[in-house]
Design a protein around this motif. Structure first.
Motif, PDB file in Angstrom:
ATOM      1  N   LEU A 238      -5.321  -1.438 -12.081  1.00  0.00           N
ATOM      2  CA  LEU A 238      -5.363  -2.278 -11.227  1.00  0.00           C
ATOM      3  C   LEU A 238      -4.712  -1.575 -10.113  1.00  0.00           C
ATOM      4  CD1 LEU A 238      -4.012  -5.427 -13.215  1.00  0.00           C
ATOM      5  CD2 LEU A 238      -6.559  -4.516 -12.274  1.00  0.00           C
ATOM      6  N   PRO A 239      -4.935  -1.916  -8.904  1.00  0.00           N
ATOM      7  CA  PRO A 239      -3.708  -1.186  -7.481  1.00  0.00           C
ATOM      8  C   PRO A 239      -2.843  -1.575  -7.424  1.00  0.00           C
ATOM      9  CG  PRO A 239      -5.494  -3.246  -6.675  1.00  0.00           C
ATOM     10  CD  PRO A 239      -6.016  -2.562  -7.706  1.00  0.00           C
ATOM     11  N   PRO A 240      -1.390  -0.760  -6.743  1.00  0.00           N
ATOM     12  CA  PRO A 240      -0.452  -1.392  -6.482  1.00  0.00           C
ATOM     13  C   PRO A 240      -0.584  -2.832  -6.381  1.00  0.00           C
ATOM     14  CG  PRO A 240      -0.353   0.332  -5.513  1.00  0.00           C
ATOM     15  CD  PRO A 240      -2.070   0.374  -6.488  1.00  0.00           C
ATOM     16  N   ALA A 241       1.144  -3.492  -6.360  1.00  0.00           N
ATOM     17  CA  ALA A 241       1.296  -4.653  -5.781  1.00  0.00           C
ATOM     18  C   ALA A 241       1.733  -4.122  -4.296  1.00  0.00           C
ATOM     19  CB  ALA A 241       2.283  -5.528  -6.141  1.00  0.00           C
ATOM     20  N   PRO A 242       1.245  -5.395  -3.513  1.00  0.00           N
ATOM     21  CA  PRO A 242       1.129  -4.668  -1.939  1.00  0.00           C
ATOM     22  C   PRO A 242       2.483  -4.876  -1.596  1.00  0.00           C
ATOM     23  CG  PRO A 242       0.322  -7.145  -1.425  1.00  0.00           C
ATOM     24  CD  PRO A 242       0.375  -6.260  -2.885  1.00  0.00           C
ATOM     25  N   GLY A 243       3.325  -4.189  -0.520  1.00  0.00           N
ATOM     26  CA  GLY A 243       5.284  -4.125  -0.274  1.00  0.00           C
ATOM     27  C   GLY A 243       5.129  -5.139   0.564  1.00  0.00           C
ATOM     28  N   TRP A 244       6.192  -5.767   0.897  1.00  0.00           N
ATOM     29  CA  TRP A 244       6.560  -7.074   2.166  1.00  0.00           C
ATOM     30  C   TRP A 244       6.435  -5.845   3.195  1.00  0.00           C
ATOM     31  CZ3 TRP A 244      10.803  -5.931   4.278  1.00  0.00           C
ATOM     32  CH2 TRP A 244      11.577  -5.417   3.829  1.00  0.00           C
ATOM     33  N   TRP A 245       6.865  -4.664   3.238  1.00  0.00           N
ATOM     34  CA  TRP A 245       6.777  -4.370   4.827  1.00  0.00           C
ATOM     35  C   TRP A 245       5.619  -2.812   5.170  1.00  0.00           C
ATOM     36  CZ3 TRP A 245       9.713  -5.535   8.792  1.00  0.00           C
ATOM     37  CH2 TRP A 245       9.899  -4.779   9.591  1.00  0.00           C
ATOM     38  N   PRO A 246       5.224  -2.855   6.237  1.00  0.00           N
ATOM     39  CA  PRO A 246       5.045  -3.850   6.714  1.00  0.00           C
ATOM     40  C   PRO A 246       4.746  -5.538   7.399  1.00  0.00           C
ATOM     41  CG  PRO A 246       3.359  -2.902   7.661  1.00  0.00           C
ATOM     42  CD  PRO A 246       4.240  -2.260   6.345  1.00  0.00           C
ATOM     43  N   PRO A 247       5.436  -6.342   7.923  1.00  0.00           N
ATOM     44  CA  PRO A 247       4.646  -7.627   7.065  1.00  0.00           C
ATOM     45  C   PRO A 247       3.377  -7.850   8.395  1.00  0.00           C
ATOM     46  CG  PRO A 247       6.612  -7.543   8.970  1.00  0.00           C
ATOM     47  CD  PRO A 247       6.603  -6.612   8.402  1.00  0.00           C
ATOM     48  N   ALA A 248       2.224  -9.018   7.557  1.00  0.00           N
ATOM     49  CA  ALA A 248       1.786  -9.042   8.015  1.00  0.00           C
ATOM     50  C   ALA A 248       1.779  -9.694   9.685  1.00  0.00           C
ATOM     51  CB  ALA A 248       0.217 -10.082   8.104  1.00  0.00           C
ATOM     52  N   PRO A 249       0.679  -9.429  10.740  1.00  0.00           N
ATOM     53  CA  PRO A 249       0.747  -9.922  12.538  1.00  0.00           C
ATOM     54  C   PRO A 249       1.185 -11.933  13.014  1.00  0.00           C
ATOM     55  CG  PRO A 249      -0.894  -8.698  11.910  1.00  0.00           C
ATOM     56  CD  PRO A 249      -0.817  -9.043  10.563  1.00  0.00           C
ATOM     57  N   GLY A 250       0.930 -12.299  11.731  1.00  0.00           N
ATOM     58  CA  GLY A 250       1.765 -13.681  11.959  1.00  0.00           C
ATOM     59  C   GLY A 250       2.915 -13.754  11.826  1.00  0.00           C
ATOM     60  N   TRP A 251       3.187 -12.559  11.300  1.00  0.00           N
ATOM     61  CA  TRP A 251       5.291 -12.935  10.533  1.00  0.00           C
ATOM     62  C   TRP A 251       5.840 -12.490  11.968  1.00  0.00           C
ATOM     63  CZ3 TRP A 251       6.943 -16.495   7.635  1.00  0.00           C
ATOM     64  CH2 TRP A 251       6.387 -16.491   6.112  1.00  0.00           C
TER      65      TRP A 251
END
Length: 151
Positions: A13-26
């Motif tokens: 499985l691919p690695p879990a997405p990181g929390w940084w950088p946030p999505a544009p909505g955030w």
């Protein structure tokens, strides 16, 4: 069985997405929250600065009550009300007022009971009288009420 199948590895499985950088909505939400905090801080600062002169005038009125002799109290209270009005209203509107015009101005800009209105009239006329027969506590209360309630 096929020997080649034994050499296959399991699914990765691919690695879990990181929390940084946030999505544009955030990013947008964070910018809006920051802008709201700055606007609220600015409004609170303006409100505090706009009301500070009332606190200072009330404090000065208490100092006058404690330190000023009764015969000299009336002109000092009148001068304090004039300085307070100059802090709250345009100078061109307040500075030339005297006598009945000054009383009218004071009464128009604060809701006071009739007794306090009469005290303000006495306060303004007091410098022209020998010794007004008015309790100083009533005068102080009328001045304090005007300082707190004028608009």
């Amino acid at each position: 069985m096929n020997p080649a199948l034994g050499e296959l590895r399991d699914i990765h499985l691919p690695p879990a997405p990181g929390w940084w950088p946030p999505a544009p909505g955030w990013w947008l939400l964070g910018f809006l929250a920051l802008a709201a905090c700055v606007a609220l801080g600015w409004a609170l600062l303006r409100y505090w600065r706009g009301r500070r002169y009332r606190k200072l005038a009330t404090r000065e009125l208490e100092i006058l009550r404690e330190q000023c002799p009764p015969e000299a109290l009336l002109p000092h209270i009148n001068a304090l009300l004039k300085r307070t009005a100059l802090a709250a209203f345009p100078t061109a509107e307040v500075a030339p007022l005297a006598g009945e015009d000054w009383v009218r101005f004071l009464l128009e800009h604060a809701q006071m009971n009739p007794q306090q209105q009469e005290m303000l009239r006495t306060l303004v006329a007091a410098p022209y009288q020998a010794r007004p027969d008015v309790p100083e506590t009533d005068l102080l209360e009328a001045a304090r009420t005007w300082i707190r309630k004028h608009r």
